[in-house]
Design a protein around this motif. Structure first.
Motif: not given
Length: 109
Positions: A16-25, A61-67, A76-84
């Protein structure tokens, strides 16, 4: 970065942390992890909780980042739900950025 430096991430949490590196501000052009906006990730079963903050309250841009976060986390394999969980304490400051982010933004210490 993760607030509790002693926390041992599970393999799923590391992914998940590695995947989050793909989310650019969109305003700064740097990923959320290197900006130090991700405070914690916890994967329990098929659900991931992301504790994070923003550089400023009322970020338009909160909604853009959330999505974007939900999209990469649930990929990520095995992760079906994300709570922020958006938190304001501790407050974000530039000291939370990695060296990479500081160099990319031209901040010299």
């Amino acid at each position: 970065m993760i607030l509790d430096e002693d926390k041992q991430l599970t393999p799923a949490e590391s992914q998940v942390m590695k995947a989050l590196e793909m989310v650019i501000d969109p305003e700064l052009g740097i990923d959320l992890v290197n900006l130090g906006l991700i405070y914690d990730v916890t994967v329990t079963g098929d659900t991931c909780r992301v504790d994070m903050t923003l550089t400023t309250m009322g970020c338009p841009l909160t909604h853009v980042l959330d999505e974007a976060i939900k999209q990469v986390v649930t990929a990520v394999e095995g992760v079906e739900h994300c709570e922020i969980n958006l938190v304001w304490e501790p407050a974000w400051d530039m000291a939370k950025m990695t060296r990479y982010a500081k160099v990319a933004l031209g901040i010299h210490e």
